[in-house]
Write an enzyme that holds these catalytic residues in place. Structure first.
Site, PDB file in Angstrom:
ATOM      1  N   TRP A 102     -18.636 -26.264 -39.535  1.00 35.99           N
ATOM      2  CA  TRP A 102     -17.303 -25.683 -39.381  1.00 35.99           C
ATOM      3  C   TRP A 102     -16.603 -25.398 -40.710  1.00 35.99           C
ATOM      4  O   TRP A 102     -15.963 -24.284 -41.022  1.00 35.99           O
ATOM      5  CB  TRP A 102     -16.661 -26.424 -38.700  1.00 35.99           C
ATOM      6  N   ASP A 172      -8.917 -29.376 -40.746  1.00 32.34           N
ATOM      7  CA  ASP A 172      -9.228 -29.229 -39.736  1.00 32.34           C
ATOM      8  C   ASP A 172      -9.635 -30.367 -39.053  1.00 32.34           C
ATOM      9  O   ASP A 172     -10.778 -31.156 -39.433  1.00 32.34           O
ATOM     10  CB  ASP A 172     -10.679 -28.315 -39.661  1.00 32.34           C
ATOM     11  N   LYS A 196     -11.444 -31.216 -27.595  1.00 30.38           N
ATOM     12  CA  LYS A 196     -12.098 -32.409 -27.702  1.00 30.38           C
ATOM     13  C   LYS A 196     -11.536 -33.609 -27.435  1.00 30.38           C
ATOM     14  O   LYS A 196     -11.742 -34.115 -26.530  1.00 30.38           O
ATOM     15  CB  LYS A 196     -12.697 -32.317 -29.214  1.00 30.38           C
TER      16      LYS A 196
END
Ligand code: PMP
Length: 361
Positions: A102, A172, A196
């Site tokens: 990511w 992030d 999540k």
């Protein structure tokens, strides 16, 4: 019908009381005679919910008053672009700490806008750990330092935040936001897809500090400016009401559980049970991640062969254990143990791991 043991990495398990509340309120929410799915985002009932979600988030994380909480769309993936678009002029530099899939995507987007200095290249350690503080090559005067606090695919996590000497940290936190309390102040901007640890897919939580907001570019499309959403309290356009409603319910649930300190204790306990099982049988289980970087959210490991890994996933599924397969890019096994993953699920999977190792070792 019994609920499955859900170890998906995201969208992921939600707390049962949150789902039950949504079910109860599906036909008649707040005595409106409609559901939240069918109600105007300009109604007073929705407004109260929206502001409660923001207030709960501020309370749970002790977010100071000089931050705005935003609810955006486009996933964390859009934030990969919105961050540099808003904050990184063409001739300026941002430091990116590369630790996994990511962060790599975030770097690719940032390069479209300005200079990117890779302050740590996780490829040099095969993505098996996050950097030690002395390894970071930070740029004096960088606009911001970007990091991914939890690497969902590689199973690594930061447990302390690097000292960037006052340069705002952009983070992030998609896969570990709200797993524990943390000091928000070093962060200029935090973003997290909700699906999540905080709710369903469809809403991305952004926490942005006022001085960072003030530095954002003006000459951007309206929807891509943080300022638009900050000014309108994330109600510039139709917001993802249902997703925010579930987030609000999750936040209420976290508060009722005793807050983020209580979640941290539970999360550490769950992860430790699985890592202990791995470490107790090193001839069968192999954890690629260096111990100090082991994620408390996504636990990755290998079995002696890919055939055994496929068998483990298939047998797990027969026992109603879902989402045990590692990300398709890396293979192996991954067990995600987010806030809403109940201890019984971890007990069950640990029992299964031991049985499987005995039968196949
Ligand atoms: N960052 C991290 C750490 C992630 O785990 C994910 C999704 N798995 C993303 C970003 C991308 O999020 P989205 O799919 O919401 O764009």
């Amino acid at each position: 019908m019994a609920r499955a043991y859900n170890f998906f990495a995201g969208p992921a398990v939600l707390p049962v009381p949150v789902l039950e509340q949504a079910q109860r309120e599906m036909l008649d929410w707040e005595s409106t005679g409609t559901s939240i799915l069918e109600t105007s985002h300009r109604s007073k009932e929705y407004d109260a919910l929206h502001n409660e979600a923001i207030a709960l988030l501020k309370e749970l994380l002790s977010i100071p008053d000089n931050y705005k909480v935003l609810f955006l769309q486009g996933g964390a993936s859009l934030q990969f672009a919105m961050v540099p678009m808003n904050l990184l002029p063409k001739d300026a530099t941002a430091d990116y700490i590369h630790t996994g899939t990511w962060s790599k995507k975030a770097i690719a987007e940032a390069k479209l806008f300005g200079n990117v200095n890779t302050a740590f290249d996780g490829e040099t350690v095969k993505r098996t750990r996050v950097p030690r503080p002395e390894e970071l090559k930070l740029t004096p005067g960088a606009r911001y330092v970007h990091l991914t606090t939890n690497n969902t695919i590689e199973g690594t996590q930061f447990f302390s935040i690097p000292d960037t000497h006052g340069v705002p940290i952009v983070s992030d936190m998609s896969s570990d936001f709200l797993w524990r309390p943390f000091d928000v102040k070093p962060f200029g901007l935090i973003y997290a897809g909700a699906q999540k640890n905080c709710g369903p897919a469809g809403v991305t939580i952004v926490v942005i500090r006022d001085d960072v907001l003030a530095q954002c570019r003006e000459d951007l499309p309206t929807m891509l400016k943080y300022a638009t959403h900050a000014k309108e309290n994330s109600l510039f356009n139709t917001c993802p009401c249902f997703a925010i409603y579930i987030v609000r319910n999750v936040l209420r649930y976290l508060k009722a559980q005793g807050g983020l300190g209580a979640m941290e204790a539970k999360n550490r306990k769950k992860a430790a049970l699985i890592y202990d099982t791995i470490d107790a049988n090193p001839s069968f289980f192999r954890a690629p991640v260096e111990k100090a970087s082991r994620s408390v959210m996504n636990i990755v490991f290998r079995l002696p062969s890919e055939e055994l890994e496929a068998k483990f996933v298939a047998e797990g599924k027969q026992r109603r254990m879902l989402g045990l397969k590692g990300h398709r890019s890396v293979g192996g096994i991954r067990i995600s143990t987010y806030n809403a993953c109940p201890p019984e699920a971890v007990d069950a999977v640990v029992g299964f791991m031991k049985e499987f190792a005995k039968a196949n070792g």
